[in-house]
Design a protein around this motif. Sequence first.
Motif, PDB file in Angstrom:
ATOM      1  N   ALA A   1      -4.174  -2.537  -9.727  1.00  0.00           N
ATOM      2  CA  ALA A   1      -3.599  -3.835 -10.126  1.00  0.00           C
ATOM      3  C   ALA A   1      -2.293  -4.083  -9.371  1.00  0.00           C
ATOM      4  CB  ALA A   1      -3.361  -3.861 -11.633  1.00  0.00           C
ATOM      5  N   MET A   2      -1.449  -3.061  -9.286  1.00  0.00           N
ATOM      6  CA  MET A   2      -0.158  -3.242  -8.604  1.00  0.00           C
ATOM      7  C   MET A   2      -0.342  -3.446  -7.106  1.00  0.00           C
ATOM      8  SD  MET A   2       2.395  -0.782 -10.795  1.00  0.00           S
ATOM      9  CE  MET A   2       3.861  -1.265  -9.876  1.00  0.00           C
ATOM     10  N   ASN A   3      -1.432  -2.941  -6.583  1.00  0.00           N
ATOM     11  CA  ASN A   3      -1.733  -3.153  -5.159  1.00  0.00           C
ATOM     12  C   ASN A   3      -2.158  -4.600  -4.880  1.00  0.00           C
ATOM     13  OD1 ASN A   3      -1.838  -2.210  -2.523  1.00  0.00           O
ATOM     14  ND2 ASN A   3      -4.007  -1.684  -2.667  1.00  0.00           N
ATOM     15  N   LYS A   4      -2.532  -5.316  -5.953  1.00  0.00           N
ATOM     16  CA  LYS A   4      -2.970  -6.712  -5.781  1.00  0.00           C
ATOM     17  C   LYS A   4      -1.842  -7.722  -5.975  1.00  0.00           C
ATOM     18  CE  LYS A   4      -7.779  -6.194  -7.201  1.00  0.00           C
ATOM     19  NZ  LYS A   4      -8.523  -6.185  -8.461  1.00  0.00           N
ATOM     20  N   VAL A   5      -0.861  -7.403  -6.831  1.00  0.00           N
ATOM     21  CA  VAL A   5       0.153  -8.418  -7.161  1.00  0.00           C
ATOM     22  C   VAL A   5       1.230  -8.473  -6.060  1.00  0.00           C
ATOM     23  CG1 VAL A   5       1.802  -9.222  -8.878  1.00  0.00           C
ATOM     24  CG2 VAL A   5      -0.267  -7.999  -9.626  1.00  0.00           C
ATOM     25  N   PRO A   6       1.402  -9.657  -5.448  1.00  0.00           N
ATOM     26  CA  PRO A   6       2.381  -9.803  -4.350  1.00  0.00           C
ATOM     27  C   PRO A   6       3.817  -9.852  -4.878  1.00  0.00           C
ATOM     28  CG  PRO A   6       1.207 -11.872  -4.719  1.00  0.00           C
ATOM     29  CD  PRO A   6       0.675 -10.913  -5.728  1.00  0.00           C
ATOM     30  N   ARG A   7       4.441  -8.688  -5.043  1.00  0.00           N
ATOM     31  CA  ARG A   7       5.749  -8.596  -5.704  1.00  0.00           C
ATOM     32  C   ARG A   7       6.830  -9.416  -4.981  1.00  0.00           C
ATOM     33  NH1 ARG A   7      10.290  -4.657  -6.352  1.00  0.00           N
ATOM     34  NH2 ARG A   7      10.821  -4.615  -8.554  1.00  0.00           N
ATOM     35  N   HIS A   8       6.684  -9.595  -3.660  1.00  0.00           N
ATOM     36  CA  HIS A   8       7.723 -10.345  -2.937  1.00  0.00           C
ATOM     37  C   HIS A   8       7.823 -11.791  -3.410  1.00  0.00           C
ATOM     38  CE1 HIS A   8       4.049 -11.011  -0.610  1.00  0.00           C
ATOM     39  NE2 HIS A   8       4.586 -12.130  -0.180  1.00  0.00           N
ATOM     40  N   LEU A   9       6.766 -12.313  -4.000  1.00  0.00           N
ATOM     41  CA  LEU A   9       6.803 -13.709  -4.458  1.00  0.00           C
ATOM     42  C   LEU A   9       7.596 -13.880  -5.763  1.00  0.00           C
ATOM     43  CD1 LEU A   9       3.142 -14.807  -3.632  1.00  0.00           C
ATOM     44  CD2 LEU A   9       5.201 -14.997  -2.229  1.00  0.00           C
ATOM     45  N   PHE A  10       8.004 -12.759  -6.377  1.00  0.00           N
ATOM     46  CA  PHE A  10       8.758 -12.817  -7.634  1.00  0.00           C
ATOM     47  C   PHE A  10      10.259 -12.678  -7.417  1.00  0.00           C
ATOM     48  CE2 PHE A  10       5.220 -12.454 -10.639  1.00  0.00           C
ATOM     49  CZ  PHE A  10       4.207 -12.099  -9.764  1.00  0.00           C
ATOM     50  N   LEU A  11      10.643 -12.379  -6.190  1.00  0.00           N
ATOM     51  CA  LEU A  11      12.065 -12.187  -5.901  1.00  0.00           C
ATOM     52  C   LEU A  11      12.595 -13.400  -5.152  1.00  0.00           C
ATOM     53  CD1 LEU A  11      12.192  -8.498  -4.615  1.00  0.00           C
ATOM     54  CD2 LEU A  11      12.144  -9.342  -6.934  1.00  0.00           C
ATOM     55  N   ASP A  12      13.907 -13.637  -5.289  1.00  0.00           N
ATOM     56  CA  ASP A  12      14.504 -14.685  -4.473  1.00  0.00           C
ATOM     57  C   ASP A  12      14.335 -14.285  -3.009  1.00  0.00           C
ATOM     58  OD1 ASP A  12      15.178 -16.035  -6.709  1.00  0.00           O
ATOM     59  OD2 ASP A  12      17.194 -15.209  -6.847  1.00  0.00           O
ATOM     60  N   SER A  13      14.190 -15.272  -2.150  1.00  0.00           N
ATOM     61  CA  SER A  13      13.815 -14.973  -0.762  1.00  0.00           C
ATOM     62  C   SER A  13      14.818 -14.055  -0.068  1.00  0.00           C
ATOM     63  CB  SER A  13      13.638 -16.262   0.028  1.00  0.00           C
ATOM     64  OG  SER A  13      14.829 -16.997  -0.055  1.00  0.00           O
ATOM     65  N   SER A  14      16.095 -14.079  -0.524  1.00  0.00           N
ATOM     66  CA  SER A  14      17.093 -13.219   0.110  1.00  0.00           C
ATOM     67  C   SER A  14      16.807 -11.731  -0.111  1.00  0.00           C
ATOM     68  CB  SER A  14      18.490 -13.561  -0.391  1.00  0.00           C
ATOM     69  OG  SER A  14      18.526 -13.542  -1.787  1.00  0.00           O
ATOM     70  N   PHE A  15      15.942 -11.410  -1.077  1.00  0.00           N
ATOM     71  CA  PHE A  15      15.615 -10.011  -1.353  1.00  0.00           C
ATOM     72  C   PHE A  15      14.258  -9.609  -0.796  1.00  0.00           C
ATOM     73  CE2 PHE A  15      18.443 -10.924  -5.056  1.00  0.00           C
ATOM     74  CZ  PHE A  15      19.482 -10.117  -4.634  1.00  0.00           C
TER      75      PHE A  15
ATOM     76  N   LYS B   1       0.843  -1.205   0.000  1.00  0.00           N
ATOM     77  CA  LYS B   1       0.000   0.000   0.000  1.00  0.00           C
ATOM     78  C   LYS B   1       0.883   1.262   0.000  1.00  0.00           C
ATOM     79  CE  LYS B   1      -4.000   2.224   0.980  1.00  0.00           C
ATOM     80  NZ  LYS B   1      -3.426   3.546   1.195  1.00  0.00           N
ATOM     81  N   ARG B   2       1.957   1.210   0.807  1.00  0.00           N
ATOM     82  CA  ARG B   2       2.872   2.364   0.861  1.00  0.00           C
ATOM     83  C   ARG B   2       3.593   2.565  -0.463  1.00  0.00           C
ATOM     84  NH1 ARG B   2       6.179   1.518   6.253  1.00  0.00           N
ATOM     85  NH2 ARG B   2       7.777   2.575   5.033  1.00  0.00           N
ATOM     86  N   LEU B   3       3.980   1.457  -1.087  1.00  0.00           N
ATOM     87  CA  LEU B   3       4.638   1.549  -2.399  1.00  0.00           C
ATOM     88  C   LEU B   3       3.696   2.213  -3.406  1.00  0.00           C
ATOM     89  CD1 LEU B   3       6.871   0.815  -4.488  1.00  0.00           C
ATOM     90  CD2 LEU B   3       5.752  -1.396  -4.752  1.00  0.00           C
ATOM     91  N   ILE B   4       2.442   1.799  -3.391  1.00  0.00           N
ATOM     92  CA  ILE B   4       1.458   2.348  -4.338  1.00  0.00           C
ATOM     93  C   ILE B   4       1.258   3.849  -4.090  1.00  0.00           C
ATOM     94  CG2 ILE B   4      -0.955   2.212  -5.119  1.00  0.00           C
ATOM     95  CD1 ILE B   4       1.026  -0.273  -5.716  1.00  0.00           C
ATOM     96  N   ASP B   5       1.203   4.235  -2.823  1.00  0.00           N
ATOM     97  CA  ASP B   5       1.089   5.667  -2.507  1.00  0.00           C
ATOM     98  C   ASP B   5       2.288   6.435  -3.055  1.00  0.00           C
ATOM     99  OD1 ASP B   5      -1.308   5.241  -1.251  1.00  0.00           O
ATOM    100  OD2 ASP B   5      -0.472   5.194   0.781  1.00  0.00           O
TER     101      ASP B   5
END
Length: 216
Positions: free
Chosen positions: A32-46, A13-17
Amino acid sequence: MEQDNYRHKGLRKRLIDSLREKGIKDENVLRAMNKVPRHLFLDSSFLEFAYQDKAFPIGSGQTISQPYTVAYQSELLQVKPEEKILEIGTGSGYQSCVLLEMGAKVYTIERQKHLYEKTKALLPQIRYFPKMFYGDGYKGLPAFAPFDKIIITAAAADIPKPLLDQLKPGGILVVPVGPPDLQVMVTLHKNKEGEIVRTAHDTFRFVPMLGNKAKD
Ligand code: SAH
């Protein structure tokens, strides 16, 4: 599979703001960007960086685009539900998922086999279903053309002619054009007569579009 918890939702939510503050106006893009869980696209170390407005490595020397860049390109596409959109450069799949959340039908091409395989395995697990292809995006997908919209998410030295041919009259192609160090975001509107109207926007830095001889 890592979950999308309360904390992730808050960070998102903060990112979208912050994207809104940086000038993104299309509320459909922001929703749309508020719905997509971006953390699931990065390697866990990030994981802790997933909701900063930054690009990140996704392996094979490639990056997941900065959220601002994804928002900027998505806004220029003027996406409407049910439109057929071709994306060149699947990468992590994040941009595809944003377009799917906007109600588009997404076709996406990735040139690097390893990334293609990785993303093809990930997206169904998190319930996103674009049509995914392994190949050279410069050539597009003639068998599925024409497209309402086309988005290129790698730096193009020139505008791929086959892609312009695969754009519907009334369609829009968005592409970062220029040398590897800096590109200008360009929109090409194809009017009803088939003529191309070109508009230049801000500058960005993408990884280069690979040619035929790309290593897998
Ligand atoms: N849209 C991506 C960002 C991708 S970075 C995302 O949301 O994560 C650019 C991607 O374009 C890289 O994965 C790269 O391998 C791919 N690419 C480069 N040249 C290409 C080509 N000719 N055809 C298809 N994909 C290409």
